[in-house]
Design a protein around this motif. Structure first.
Motif, PDB file in Angstrom:
ATOM      1  N   HIS A  41      22.855 -22.374  24.587  1.00  0.00           N
ATOM      2  CA  HIS A  41      21.602 -22.928  25.080  1.00  0.00           C
ATOM      3  C   HIS A  41      21.159 -24.098  24.207  1.00  0.00           C
ATOM      4  O   HIS A  41      21.074 -23.979  22.995  1.00  0.00           O
ATOM      5  CB  HIS A  41      20.527 -21.846  25.110  1.00  0.00           C
ATOM      6  CG  HIS A  41      19.209 -22.332  25.619  1.00  0.00           C
ATOM      7  ND1 HIS A  41      19.016 -22.676  26.937  1.00  0.00           N
ATOM      8  CD2 HIS A  41      18.049 -22.573  24.995  1.00  0.00           C
ATOM      9  CE1 HIS A  41      17.778 -23.083  27.101  1.00  0.00           C
ATOM     10  NE2 HIS A  41      17.163 -23.026  25.932  1.00  0.00           N
ATOM     11  N   ASP A  44      23.613 -29.077  25.289  1.00  0.00           N
ATOM     12  CA  ASP A  44      23.665 -30.285  26.123  1.00  0.00           C
ATOM     13  C   ASP A  44      22.576 -31.275  25.738  1.00  0.00           C
ATOM     14  O   ASP A  44      22.798 -32.489  25.744  1.00  0.00           O
ATOM     15  CB  ASP A  44      23.574 -29.927  27.605  1.00  0.00           C
ATOM     16  CG  ASP A  44      22.390 -29.023  27.916  1.00  0.00           C
ATOM     17  OD1 ASP A  44      21.826 -28.443  26.976  1.00  0.00           O
ATOM     18  OD2 ASP A  44      22.035 -28.907  29.106  1.00  0.00           O
ATOM     19  N   LYS A  45      21.411 -30.780  25.360  1.00  0.00           N
ATOM     20  CA  LYS A  45      20.322 -31.675  24.923  1.00  0.00           C
ATOM     21  C   LYS A  45      20.653 -32.325  23.584  1.00  0.00           C
ATOM     22  O   LYS A  45      20.400 -33.511  23.379  1.00  0.00           O
ATOM     23  CB  LYS A  45      19.006 -30.900  24.806  1.00  0.00           C
ATOM     24  CG  LYS A  45      18.559 -30.215  26.057  1.00  0.00           C
ATOM     25  CD  LYS A  45      18.123 -31.190  27.107  1.00  0.00           C
ATOM     26  CE  LYS A  45      17.612 -30.431  28.322  1.00  0.00           C
ATOM     27  NZ  LYS A  45      17.542 -31.249  29.498  1.00  0.00           N
ATOM     28  N   LEU A  49      23.479 -35.204  26.702  1.00  0.00           N
ATOM     29  CA  LEU A  49      23.976 -35.230  28.076  1.00  0.00           C
ATOM     30  C   LEU A  49      22.805 -35.233  29.047  1.00  0.00           C
ATOM     31  O   LEU A  49      21.809 -34.553  28.837  1.00  0.00           O
ATOM     32  CB  LEU A  49      24.865 -34.010  28.344  1.00  0.00           C
ATOM     33  CG  LEU A  49      26.098 -33.864  27.464  1.00  0.00           C
ATOM     34  CD1 LEU A  49      26.814 -32.562  27.778  1.00  0.00           C
ATOM     35  CD2 LEU A  49      27.030 -35.041  27.661  1.00  0.00           C
ATOM     36  N   LYS A  50      22.944 -35.982  30.123  1.00  0.00           N
ATOM     37  CA  LYS A  50      21.884 -36.018  31.125  1.00  0.00           C
ATOM     38  C   LYS A  50      22.035 -34.833  32.063  1.00  0.00           C
ATOM     39  O   LYS A  50      23.103 -34.223  32.166  1.00  0.00           O
ATOM     40  CB  LYS A  50      21.915 -37.332  31.899  1.00  0.00           C
ATOM     41  CG  LYS A  50      23.097 -37.519  32.807  1.00  0.00           C
ATOM     42  CD  LYS A  50      23.007 -38.855  33.523  1.00  0.00           C
ATOM     43  CE  LYS A  50      24.087 -38.985  34.572  1.00  0.00           C
ATOM     44  NZ  LYS A  50      23.807 -38.336  35.814  1.00  0.00           N
ATOM     45  N   ASP A  51      20.951 -34.503  32.732  1.00  0.00           N
ATOM     46  CA  ASP A  51      20.991 -33.404  33.690  1.00  0.00           C
ATOM     47  C   ASP A  51      21.923 -33.756  34.843  1.00  0.00           C
ATOM     48  O   ASP A  51      22.111 -34.922  35.194  1.00  0.00           O
ATOM     49  CB  ASP A  51      19.593 -33.098  34.230  1.00  0.00           C
ATOM     50  CG  ASP A  51      18.706 -32.459  33.178  1.00  0.00           C
ATOM     51  OD1 ASP A  51      19.260 -31.845  32.249  1.00  0.00           O
ATOM     52  OD2 ASP A  51      17.472 -32.563  33.290  1.00  0.00           O
ATOM     53  N   THR A  52      22.474 -32.735  35.449  1.00  0.00           N
ATOM     54  CA  THR A  52      23.410 -32.946  36.540  1.00  0.00           C
ATOM     55  C   THR A  52      22.695 -33.430  37.808  1.00  0.00           C
ATOM     56  O   THR A  52      21.508 -33.156  38.001  1.00  0.00           O
ATOM     57  CB  THR A  52      24.180 -31.648  36.843  1.00  0.00           C
ATOM     58  OG1 THR A  52      25.083 -31.897  37.908  1.00  0.00           O
ATOM     59  CG2 THR A  52      23.239 -30.536  37.252  1.00  0.00           C
ATOM     60  N   ASP A  53      23.422 -34.138  38.626  1.00  0.00           N
ATOM     61  CA  ASP A  53      22.905 -34.595  39.916  1.00  0.00           C
ATOM     62  C   ASP A  53      23.440 -33.732  41.050  1.00  0.00           C
ATOM     63  O   ASP A  53      23.437 -34.147  42.210  1.00  0.00           O
ATOM     64  CB  ASP A  53      23.295 -36.058  40.154  1.00  0.00           C
ATOM     65  CG  ASP A  53      22.614 -36.999  39.182  1.00  0.00           C
ATOM     66  OD1 ASP A  53      21.493 -36.667  38.734  1.00  0.00           O
ATOM     67  OD2 ASP A  53      23.177 -38.059  38.871  1.00  0.00           O
ATOM     68  N   HIS A  55      22.151 -31.162  42.400  1.00  0.00           N
ATOM     69  CA  HIS A  55      21.118 -30.793  43.378  1.00  0.00           C
ATOM     70  C   HIS A  55      20.928 -31.893  44.426  1.00  0.00           C
ATOM     71  O   HIS A  55      20.618 -31.607  45.573  1.00  0.00           O
ATOM     72  CB  HIS A  55      19.805 -30.474  42.680  1.00  0.00           C
ATOM     73  CG  HIS A  55      19.256 -31.600  41.864  1.00  0.00           C
ATOM     74  ND1 HIS A  55      19.725 -31.906  40.607  1.00  0.00           N
ATOM     75  CD2 HIS A  55      18.301 -32.506  42.123  1.00  0.00           C
ATOM     76  CE1 HIS A  55      19.068 -32.939  40.130  1.00  0.00           C
ATOM     77  NE2 HIS A  55      18.200 -33.332  41.028  1.00  0.00           N
TER      78      HIS A  55
END
Length: 195
Positions: A41, A44-45, A49-53, A55
């Motif tokens: 946990h 990634d921050k 890394l950017k949030d996934t696209d 969605h």
């Protein structure tokens, strides 16, 4: 075949890995990836890394499913083969809602699974490699991508100074490639039979 050079270091404790990732990023090195045996946990921050696209892709697949259902049912029941079902109009949108919902869920679910597999390069025909085989068991492995400006000796010394052990330079193919990993490599000193 695109072969790149990586400086690879192993960490044995999560408490050492987190500050090391921050220090490596502050030093200006390009982290290719950090391989862990279980999800961590907040890693990634820390890696930036950017949030996934994913969605957004799911929304597009869902709209495609809804549009497919509306278009096909409209063409079939209102134009091609008009049948009077209990006195309903030929274009009866409330009666089509269950089918529209099912196709929306089907298109979005299947599309997101396939997109996820494509983004993660998961397929039986895609050759996979590990920087360290123990990264699937009990070791955290950080791979720093070497560029033309990277001094490998300094990168190795820096990784060792932030707590990495067993730091070495490895050459790997960086893109997708097709093949069977198990047919070309000797694992743990055992000879793999050729088929």
């Amino acid at each position: 075949m695109n072969v790149k050079k990586f400086v690879v270091g192993n960490f044995y404790e999560e408490e050492v890995l987190f500050p090391a990732v921050t220090k490596v990023r502050r030093a200006g090195y390009k982290i290719h990836d950090v391989y862990t045996p279980f999800p961590i946990h907040g890693l990634d921050k820390v890696m930036g890394l950017k949030d996934t696209d994913l969605h957004i892709a799911g929304f597009i697949y869902g709209i495609t499913g809804t549009s497919t259902a509306i278009g096909f049912i409209t063409w079939m029941l209102a134009f091609d083969w008009q049948i009077n079902f209990g006195g309903k109009p030929f274009f009866s949108l409330p009666a089509w809602i269950p089918i529209m919902f099912e196709l929306t869920v089907l298109f979005s679910a299947v599309g997101m699974v396939l997109t996820f597999c494509w983004l993660c390069q998961l397929a039986p025909f895609v050759k996979k490699d590990h920087f360290n085989l123990r990264s699937t068991d009990d070791t955290f492995t950080m791979a720093i991508e070497c560029t033309d400006k990277t001094n490998e000796a300094e990168a190795i010394a820096f990784l060792e100074s932030v707590g990495a052990q067993g730091v070495e330079i490895q050459h790997r193919e960086a893109d997708w490639w097709i093949g069977r990993y198990d047919r070309e490599t000797v694992r743990f000193g055992k000879k793999v039979p050729q088929v």
